[in-house]
Design a protein around this motif. Structure first.
Motif, mmCIF file in Angstrom:
data_model
loop_
_atom_site.group_PDB
_atom_site.id
_atom_site.type_symbol
_atom_site.label_atom_id
_atom_site.label_comp_id
_atom_site.label_asym_id
_atom_site.label_seq_id
_atom_site.Cartn_x
_atom_site.Cartn_y
_atom_site.Cartn_z
ATOM 1 N N GLU A 1 -10.050 -7.683 2.144
ATOM 2 C CA GLU A 1 -9.004 -7.106 1.999
ATOM 3 C C GLU A 1 -8.807 -6.666 0.529
ATOM 4 O O GLU A 1 -8.135 -5.632 0.259
ATOM 5 C CB GLU A 1 -7.684 -7.964 2.435
ATOM 6 C CG GLU A 1 -7.702 -8.079 4.128
ATOM 7 C CD GLU A 1 -6.680 -9.281 4.603
ATOM 8 O OE1 GLU A 1 -6.221 -9.790 3.540
ATOM 9 O OE2 GLU A 1 -6.820 -9.473 5.835
ATOM 10 N N MET B 1 0.727 -1.078 0.126
ATOM 11 C CA MET B 1 -0.052 0.049 0.017
ATOM 12 C C MET B 1 0.801 1.445 -0.048
ATOM 13 O O MET B 1 0.403 2.313 -0.569
ATOM 14 C CB MET B 1 -0.829 0.069 1.212
ATOM 15 C CG MET B 1 -2.000 -1.245 1.025
ATOM 16 S SD MET B 1 -3.060 -0.930 -0.252
ATOM 17 C CE MET B 1 -4.010 0.477 0.277
ATOM 18 N N GLN C 1 -1.855 9.043 6.565
ATOM 19 C CA GLN C 1 -3.090 8.109 7.286
ATOM 20 C C GLN C 1 -3.975 7.098 6.167
ATOM 21 O O GLN C 1 -5.260 7.321 6.013
ATOM 22 C CB GLN C 1 -4.092 9.265 7.556
ATOM 23 C CG GLN C 1 -3.495 9.984 8.626
ATOM 24 C CD GLN C 1 -4.178 11.280 9.025
ATOM 25 O OE1 GLN C 1 -5.252 11.585 8.344
ATOM 26 N NE2 GLN C 1 -4.181 11.819 10.387
ATOM 27 N N GLY C 2 -2.946 6.200 5.606
ATOM 28 C CA GLY C 2 -3.589 5.496 4.612
ATOM 29 C C GLY C 2 -3.967 4.231 5.128
ATOM 30 O O GLY C 2 -3.773 3.748 6.453
ATOM 31 N N ARG C 3 -4.578 3.407 4.425
ATOM 32 C CA ARG C 3 -4.983 2.192 4.940
ATOM 33 C C ARG C 3 -4.271 0.812 4.580
ATOM 34 O O ARG C 3 -3.838 0.835 3.410
ATOM 35 C CB ARG C 3 -6.592 1.655 4.515
ATOM 36 C CG ARG C 3 -7.661 2.849 4.790
ATOM 37 C CD ARG C 3 -8.719 2.806 4.125
ATOM 38 N NE ARG C 3 -9.384 1.771 4.311
ATOM 39 C CZ ARG C 3 -10.535 1.271 3.529
ATOM 40 N NH1 ARG C 3 -10.807 1.953 2.402
ATOM 41 N NH2 ARG C 3 -11.160 0.159 3.665
ATOM 42 N N TRP C 4 -4.289 0.061 5.318
ATOM 43 C CA TRP C 4 -3.666 -1.241 4.909
ATOM 44 C C TRP C 4 -3.852 -2.380 6.236
ATOM 45 O O TRP C 4 -4.570 -2.089 6.994
ATOM 46 C CB TRP C 4 -2.065 -1.069 5.278
ATOM 47 C CG TRP C 4 -1.244 -1.218 6.463
ATOM 48 C CD1 TRP C 4 -1.035 -2.265 7.055
ATOM 49 C CD2 TRP C 4 -1.282 -0.079 7.261
ATOM 50 N NE1 TRP C 4 -0.476 -1.974 8.441
ATOM 51 C CE2 TRP C 4 -0.429 -0.586 8.283
ATOM 52 C CE3 TRP C 4 -1.251 1.248 7.090
ATOM 53 C CZ2 TRP C 4 -0.084 0.241 9.580
ATOM 54 C CZ3 TRP C 4 -1.132 1.943 8.263
ATOM 55 C CH2 TRP C 4 -0.323 1.738 9.516
ATOM 56 N N VAL C 5 -3.591 -3.622 5.765
ATOM 57 C CA VAL C 5 -3.915 -4.707 6.652
ATOM 58 C C VAL C 5 -2.615 -5.542 7.019
ATOM 59 O O VAL C 5 -1.583 -5.438 6.424
ATOM 60 C CB VAL C 5 -4.873 -5.581 5.905
ATOM 61 C CG1 VAL C 5 -6.161 -5.070 6.012
ATOM 62 C CG2 VAL C 5 -4.408 -6.261 4.577
ATOM 63 N N MET D 1 -10.755 -3.765 -0.145
ATOM 64 C CA MET D 1 -10.241 -2.370 0.383
ATOM 65 C C MET D 1 -9.269 -2.012 -0.578
ATOM 66 O O MET D 1 -9.054 -0.717 -0.707
ATOM 67 C CB MET D 1 -9.409 -2.593 1.795
ATOM 68 C CG MET D 1 -8.778 -1.591 2.476
ATOM 69 S SD MET D 1 -7.082 -1.277 2.009
ATOM 70 C CE MET D 1 -6.103 -2.646 2.514
ATOM 71 N N GLU E 1 -11.049 -0.236 -3.096
ATOM 72 C CA GLU E 1 -11.571 1.274 -2.831
ATOM 73 C C GLU E 1 -10.449 2.235 -2.851
ATOM 74 O O GLU E 1 -10.889 3.165 -3.253
ATOM 75 C CB GLU E 1 -12.318 0.858 -1.278
ATOM 76 C CG GLU E 1 -13.438 0.037 -1.346
ATOM 77 C CD GLU E 1 -13.708 -0.240 0.096
ATOM 78 O OE1 GLU E 1 -13.225 0.361 0.993
ATOM 79 O OE2 GLU E 1 -14.706 -1.225 0.194
ATOM 80 N N GLU E 2 -9.405 1.810 -2.439
ATOM 81 C CA GLU E 2 -8.369 2.966 -2.263
ATOM 82 C C GLU E 2 -7.806 3.359 -3.853
ATOM 83 O O GLU E 2 -7.625 4.343 -3.928
ATOM 84 C CB GLU E 2 -7.105 2.279 -1.499
ATOM 85 C CG GLU E 2 -7.329 2.067 -0.225
ATOM 86 C CD GLU E 2 -7.552 3.555 0.600
ATOM 87 O OE1 GLU E 2 -6.712 4.388 0.500
ATOM 88 O OE2 GLU E 2 -8.674 3.360 1.086
ATOM 89 N N ARG F 1 1.550 5.696 7.453
ATOM 90 C CA ARG F 1 1.038 6.256 8.420
ATOM 91 C C ARG F 1 0.859 7.618 8.377
ATOM 92 O O ARG F 1 -0.200 8.304 8.928
ATOM 93 C CB ARG F 1 1.797 5.767 9.673
ATOM 94 C CG ARG F 1 1.691 4.427 10.177
ATOM 95 C CD ARG F 1 2.202 4.068 11.650
ATOM 96 N NE ARG F 1 2.513 2.777 11.956
ATOM 97 C CZ ARG F 1 3.943 2.269 11.872
ATOM 98 N NH1 ARG F 1 4.946 3.166 11.357
ATOM 99 N NH2 ARG F 1 4.053 1.103 11.950
#
Length: 449
Positions: free
Chosen positions: A70, A37, A206-210, A73, A76-77, A203
């Motif tokens: 996941e 990501m 402020q991104g998303r990840w799993v 997700m 979506e990003e 971070r």
């Protein structure tokens, strides 16, 4: 000295790997983890200056219940960033090593998804490189193994034709097919970046990840090595130090490969039908490392194997060859005569291999042109003992018995219809592929691998 910002280092890596004339479209393999990501965000910001179009793909391996969510997700990003995204689905059949099977399936699916894209970015990091070096050290690898992962590596999962994806295997947008050439380049622009750097980058944005829980499962060798690295840091063995070692080993590997190419030009000879002939006296005069590399390269070339045999097995075979005996290894056979070493496909490796006439036989041979209408159910398989014995006069054949048995032939049931290498049966085009690409000879193979 303060390191350059991560975005600048990404741009520099992309320039070294793909510049200065960048392709118009590039693929990204994004799993949803922190590393990939972060790479997606780095690539997105990089395109603002270079105008490259990104195509993103996520492989849902189906090994965890959360994997589908996941993958969604990531979709979506990508939609928020404005890039097309596709999800590819794979389900393990329960056979073999699951990690190896997933790795091969990932490359295979990406190849079928990529259309005419020639480059796909993967988010391997400096930590991945260090873990790879330690794992290969544990296996007793030499210079090549300890050089780690290459920043750019060609792969050819399918040849000569790339199968289409089924509706069950894909959802989302795929790149246009166009003139798809077998094979693409795995590109690793984050190989000099630490895993924590990439996590910090995502971070801050402020991104998303799993976080994949299997990354903490000590049942996997790589995870155990990852934890071992934490202990080794106390003794000064760091990820950056191991990555530096890999770079130095890569320089040594390139020098040794150049020496091999020079030696092959002097003592190596292409033989018909994907075989290799090496001058015996010239081979004996070479230094041991070049002998070992030439022997391993010949085995890989003849068997179209992507990886070299284990060093211990190659060293044992080299001793046999130097003493005047032959042997078999890696799906190839070596015969030593008074003047030459002859390397050809081992019959035991292909005796059970069968392929339809429109498919690749033994991963190497394809019928390209034919006017003859073969009986329904005809297939390609090895000539074998039955085929060899069917010829009343074998004295004029230039191919010896041991090599002839592994030749590609066309059969209908128990009836031999054609063996073009021996001039038997209807004439038709037969193309050999080595690691998925048209065969250009042993010397060219050594220059490019």
């Amino acid at each position: 000295m303060t390191e350059a910002p991560l975005g600048q280092r990404f741009a520099d890596a992309m320039g070294q790997l793909l510049g200065p004339e960048f392709p118009s479209d590039i693929g990204l393999a994004v799993s949803g983890g922190g590393d990939s990501m972060a790479m997606l965000c780095l690539a997105h910001n990089w395109t603002r200056d270079y105008g490259v179009r990104l195509w993103v793909v996520t492989v849902d391996h189906g090994l965890r219940s959360e994997s589908a969510a996941e993958a969604s997700m990531v979709a979506e990003e990508c939609a928020a960033l404005g890039w097309p995204h596709a999800i590819l689905r794979w389900r393990w059949d329960g056979t073999g090593n699951v990690q190896d099977a997933a790795r091969q399936a990932r490359l295979s699916l990406v190849d079928r998804w990529r259309g005419s894209l020639r480059h796909v970015l993967f988010a391997h990091t400096q930590d991945d490189q260090a873990e790879t070096v330690l794992m290969r050290l544990a296996r007793g690898s030499g210079v090549d193994g300890l050089s780690g992962m290459r920043p750019r590596r060609p792969v050819v999962p399918h040849a000569p034709r790339i199968p289409d994806l089924t509706e069950e295997q894909v959802s989302g947008r795929c790149p246009p097919r166009g003139a798809a050439i077998p094979g693409f380049d795995v590109v690793r622009p984050c190989l000099d970046m630490r895993r924590e750097e990439l996590r910090h980058y995502i971070r801050v944005l402020q991104g998303r990840w799993v976080d994949d829980p299997t990354n903490e499962d000590r049942g996997y060798h790589r995870v155990r090595v990852r934890h071992l690295l934490n202990l080794l840091r106390e003794e000064g063995i760091t990820t950056s130090g191991l990555a530096d070692t890999a770079r130095r080993m890569a320089r040594a590997r390139d020098g040794l490969q150049a020496r091999l190419a020079e030696a092959v030009a002097r003592v190596g000879r292409d033989a018909p039908l994907g075989q290799v002939r090496i001058d015996r006296d010239g081979f004996a005069a070479l230094e041991a490392e070049t002998q070992l590399r030439m022997l391993s390269a010949a085995l890989c070339y003849v068997s179209s194997a992507p990886y070299k045999p284990r060093a211990a097995a190659s060293e044992a075979l080299l001793e046999q060859v130097l003493s005047g005996r032959g042997g078999t290894l890696h799906g190839a056979e070596i015969v030593v005569d008074t003047a030459h070493l002859r390397v050809f496909r081992e019959y035991a490796a292909v005796k059970d291999s069968v392929a339809a006439l429109d498919a690749l036989w033994d991963g190497q041979w394809a019928i390209t042109e034919r006017d003859t209408e073969w009986p329904t159910g005809s297939e390609m398989r090895a000539l074998g003992d039955d085929g060899w014995q069917s010829f009343a006069d074998r004295s004029a054949f230039s191919v010896p018995y041991r090599a002839a048995r592994a030749l590609p032939s066309v059969w209908s049931g128990d009836s031999l219809l054609a063996c073009p290498a021996l001039g038997f049966g209807p004439d038709f085009g037969l193309q050999r592929y080595v690691l998925g690409r048209p065969d250009t000879g042993f010397e060219a193979f050594c220059l490019s691998h």
